[in-house]
Design a protein around this motif. Structure first.
Motif, mmCIF file in Angstrom:
data_model
loop_
_atom_site.group_PDB
_atom_site.id
_atom_site.type_symbol
_atom_site.label_atom_id
_atom_site.label_comp_id
_atom_site.label_asym_id
_atom_site.label_seq_id
_atom_site.Cartn_x
_atom_site.Cartn_y
_atom_site.Cartn_z
ATOM 1 N N TRP A 29 36.957 46.790 38.829
ATOM 2 C CA TRP A 29 37.587 47.230 37.565
ATOM 3 C C TRP A 29 38.791 46.102 37.433
ATOM 4 C CZ3 TRP A 29 42.725 48.368 36.849
ATOM 5 C CH2 TRP A 29 43.284 49.066 35.693
ATOM 6 N N VAL A 30 39.476 45.739 38.384
ATOM 7 C CA VAL A 30 40.703 44.734 38.355
ATOM 8 C C VAL A 30 39.974 43.468 37.841
ATOM 9 C CG1 VAL A 30 42.221 43.440 39.665
ATOM 10 C CG2 VAL A 30 41.843 45.926 40.151
ATOM 11 N N VAL A 31 38.771 42.873 38.214
ATOM 12 C CA VAL A 31 38.432 41.677 37.657
ATOM 13 C C VAL A 31 37.945 41.790 36.294
ATOM 14 C CG1 VAL A 31 36.714 40.117 38.011
ATOM 15 C CG2 VAL A 31 37.610 41.023 40.193
ATOM 16 N N ARG A 32 37.474 43.057 35.816
ATOM 17 C CA ARG A 32 37.178 43.078 34.370
ATOM 18 C C ARG A 32 38.398 43.025 33.483
ATOM 19 N NH1 ARG A 32 33.653 47.005 36.563
ATOM 20 N NH2 ARG A 32 34.753 48.725 35.705
ATOM 21 N N ARG A 33 39.413 43.708 34.070
ATOM 22 C CA ARG A 33 40.666 43.719 33.265
ATOM 23 C C ARG A 33 41.387 42.296 33.394
ATOM 24 N NH1 ARG A 33 38.747 47.751 33.225
ATOM 25 N NH2 ARG A 33 38.025 46.911 31.318
ATOM 26 N N VAL A 34 41.316 41.580 34.374
ATOM 27 C CA VAL A 34 41.843 40.346 34.243
ATOM 28 C C VAL A 34 41.048 39.089 33.383
ATOM 29 C CG1 VAL A 34 42.161 38.156 35.787
ATOM 30 C CG2 VAL A 34 42.742 40.354 36.542
ATOM 31 N N ALA A 39 42.610 35.156 31.403
ATOM 32 C CA ALA A 39 43.342 34.614 32.240
ATOM 33 C C ALA A 39 42.729 33.237 33.013
ATOM 34 C CB ALA A 39 43.950 35.554 33.199
ATOM 35 N N ARG A 40 43.292 32.422 33.236
ATOM 36 C CA ARG A 40 42.810 31.264 33.708
ATOM 37 C C ARG A 40 43.620 31.129 35.213
ATOM 38 N NH1 ARG A 40 38.499 31.673 32.451
ATOM 39 N NH2 ARG A 40 38.063 29.818 33.886
ATOM 40 N N GLU A 41 44.636 31.321 35.264
ATOM 41 C CA GLU A 41 45.612 31.278 36.697
ATOM 42 C C GLU A 41 46.126 32.536 36.963
ATOM 43 O OE1 GLU A 41 48.384 28.128 36.001
ATOM 44 O OE2 GLU A 41 46.878 26.708 36.263
ATOM 45 N N VAL A 42 45.697 33.038 37.949
ATOM 46 C CA VAL A 42 45.955 34.529 38.570
ATOM 47 C C VAL A 42 46.656 34.403 39.924
ATOM 48 C CG1 VAL A 42 44.931 36.578 39.322
ATOM 49 C CG2 VAL A 42 43.873 35.141 37.501
ATOM 50 N N LEU A 43 47.688 35.246 40.212
ATOM 51 C CA LEU A 43 48.436 35.915 41.383
ATOM 52 C C LEU A 43 48.085 36.937 41.800
ATOM 53 C CD1 LEU A 43 50.581 34.484 43.385
ATOM 54 C CD2 LEU A 43 52.316 35.943 41.878
ATOM 55 N N ASP A 44 47.536 36.979 43.006
ATOM 56 C CA ASP A 44 47.224 38.255 43.625
ATOM 57 C C ASP A 44 48.340 38.636 44.714
ATOM 58 O OD1 ASP A 44 46.079 40.509 44.338
ATOM 59 O OD2 ASP A 44 44.636 39.791 45.853
ATOM 60 N N VAL A 45 49.157 39.558 44.275
ATOM 61 C CA VAL A 45 50.373 39.862 45.380
ATOM 62 C C VAL A 45 49.796 40.960 46.688
ATOM 63 C CG1 VAL A 45 52.535 40.788 45.432
ATOM 64 C CG2 VAL A 45 51.896 39.663 43.500
ATOM 65 N N GLY A 46 50.152 40.618 47.706
ATOM 66 C CA GLY A 46 49.741 41.292 48.647
ATOM 67 C C GLY A 46 48.063 41.280 48.889
ATOM 68 N N CYS A 47 47.731 40.093 49.021
ATOM 69 C CA CYS A 47 46.062 39.919 48.838
ATOM 70 C C CYS A 47 45.330 40.296 50.067
ATOM 71 C CB CYS A 47 45.880 38.339 48.621
ATOM 72 S SG CYS A 47 46.247 37.119 50.102
ATOM 73 N N GLY A 48 45.873 40.721 51.224
ATOM 74 C CA GLY A 48 45.075 40.955 52.367
ATOM 75 C C GLY A 48 44.444 39.874 52.922
ATOM 76 N N THR A 49 43.276 40.121 53.103
ATOM 77 C CA THR A 49 42.196 39.159 53.784
ATOM 78 C C THR A 49 41.496 38.569 52.742
ATOM 79 O OG1 THR A 49 40.353 40.983 54.032
ATOM 80 C CG2 THR A 49 42.043 40.446 56.123
ATOM 81 N N GLY A 50 41.660 38.772 51.320
ATOM 82 C CA GLY A 50 41.246 38.240 50.456
ATOM 83 C C GLY A 50 39.993 38.697 49.703
ATOM 84 N N ASN A 51 39.615 39.778 49.877
ATOM 85 C CA ASN A 51 38.513 40.604 49.080
ATOM 86 C C ASN A 51 38.670 40.482 47.632
ATOM 87 O OD1 ASN A 51 37.581 41.065 51.782
ATOM 88 N ND2 ASN A 51 37.332 43.403 51.439
ATOM 89 N N LEU A 52 39.713 40.761 47.035
ATOM 90 C CA LEU A 52 39.912 40.677 45.561
ATOM 91 C C LEU A 52 39.831 39.189 45.164
ATOM 92 C CD1 LEU A 52 40.159 42.023 42.763
ATOM 93 C CD2 LEU A 52 42.697 41.965 43.280
ATOM 94 N N LEU A 53 40.620 38.341 45.584
ATOM 95 C CA LEU A 53 40.385 37.118 45.455
ATOM 96 C C LEU A 53 39.015 36.422 45.709
ATOM 97 C CD1 LEU A 53 43.515 35.405 47.591
ATOM 98 C CD2 LEU A 53 43.523 35.520 45.051
ATOM 99 N N ALA A 54 38.297 36.829 46.318
ATOM 100 C CA ALA A 54 36.820 36.479 46.394
ATOM 101 C C ALA A 54 36.139 36.744 45.349
ATOM 102 C CB ALA A 54 36.054 36.959 47.723
ATOM 103 N N ARG A 55 36.459 37.805 44.581
ATOM 104 C CA ARG A 55 35.905 38.044 43.263
ATOM 105 C C ARG A 55 36.614 37.520 42.119
ATOM 106 N NH1 ARG A 55 33.029 42.959 42.832
ATOM 107 N NH2 ARG A 55 32.884 44.237 44.943
ATOM 108 N N LEU A 56 37.721 37.261 42.244
ATOM 109 C CA LEU A 56 38.493 36.639 41.096
ATOM 110 C C LEU A 56 38.366 35.119 40.853
ATOM 111 C CD1 LEU A 56 42.090 38.524 41.587
ATOM 112 C CD2 LEU A 56 40.525 38.476 39.431
#
Length: 219
Positions: A29-34, A39-56
């Motif tokens: 859902w987050v990736v669809r909203r982004v 958006a071409r440049e994205v900041l993930d605050v509190g990214c943890g181990t990077g599961n969301l970043l791996a999708r973004l």
């Protein structure tokens, strides 16, 4: 409540044996909203181990993750060491590059760790014109609507855990070991703060003790 305590205790033990991430559930859902924002440049605050970043990172040109917990940040840095277009900065939001602006900023189960109004204000200031803020947050239950959503979540949680993690686990996976905190604000309080600091933000109650917030910065 006392009559429900034994049931809740048993459910908690079951959930620990079949862990799954409520945050990861909302990642698509987050990736669809982004991506819908362009958006071409994205900041993930509190990214943890990077599961969301791996999708973004597959949908944008550049993705940066901020993670203040040293052990968690080290896991994320190792994960993306050879991934072009992804960087991990082992700091919190307050220690970010102060003049950097982003097309989109995401926070998943992070906002309740930070001071609410000042953080919303700084998030708005960190967006490029036309940029989008996407939040999946945690809030303190208050009132019948939260109680109903919590009851449905309580019943669904072990069923989803059994499907996603059918083999009992000895401990939570690495991406579920980051420090946690009880959310201090109710959803009503968060909505009121968003009305003041992020005019036009859309806040929705969700299942699994979450809410979402989407704000589009004026172009």
């Amino acid at each position: 409540m006392s009559s429900l305590t034994p049931l809740i205790t048993r459910l908690d033990r079951f959930n620990q044996r079949h862990p799954w991430s409520h945050n990861d559930l909302y990642a698509p859902w987050v990736v669809r909203r982004v991506t819908a924002s362009g958006a071409r440049e994205v900041l993930d605050v509190g990214c943890g181990t990077g599961n969301l970043l791996a999708r973004l990172h597959r949908r944008v040109d550049w993705a940066e993750g901020l993670e203040p917990d040293p052990g968690t940040a080290a896991l994320a840095q190792a994960r993306f060491a050879r991934t072009p277009g992804v960087t991990i900065n082992p700091v919190g939001f307050a220690d970010r590059a102060p003049h950097r602006r982003w097309d989109a900023i995401t926070l998943v189960a992070v906002l309740h760790h930070l001071p609410l109004e000042p953080t919303l204000r700084e998030l708005r200031a960190s967006l490029n014109p036309g940029g989008r803020l996407v939040v999946v947050g945690c809030h303190r239950d208050e009132g019948p609507a939260d109680q109903l959503a919590g009851l449905v979540s309580l019943l669904l949680n072990p069923l989803i855990g059994l499907v996603k993690h059918p083999v009992p686990a000895a401990e939570p996976p690495p991406h579920m070991r980051a420090p946690t905190a009880e959310p201090p604000e109710t959803l009503a309080r968060i909505r009121a703060a968003a009305d003041r600091e992020l005019p036009g933000a859309r806040v929705r109650r969700r299942l699994f003790w979450r809410h979402t917030l989407v704000y589009d910065h004026p172009a």
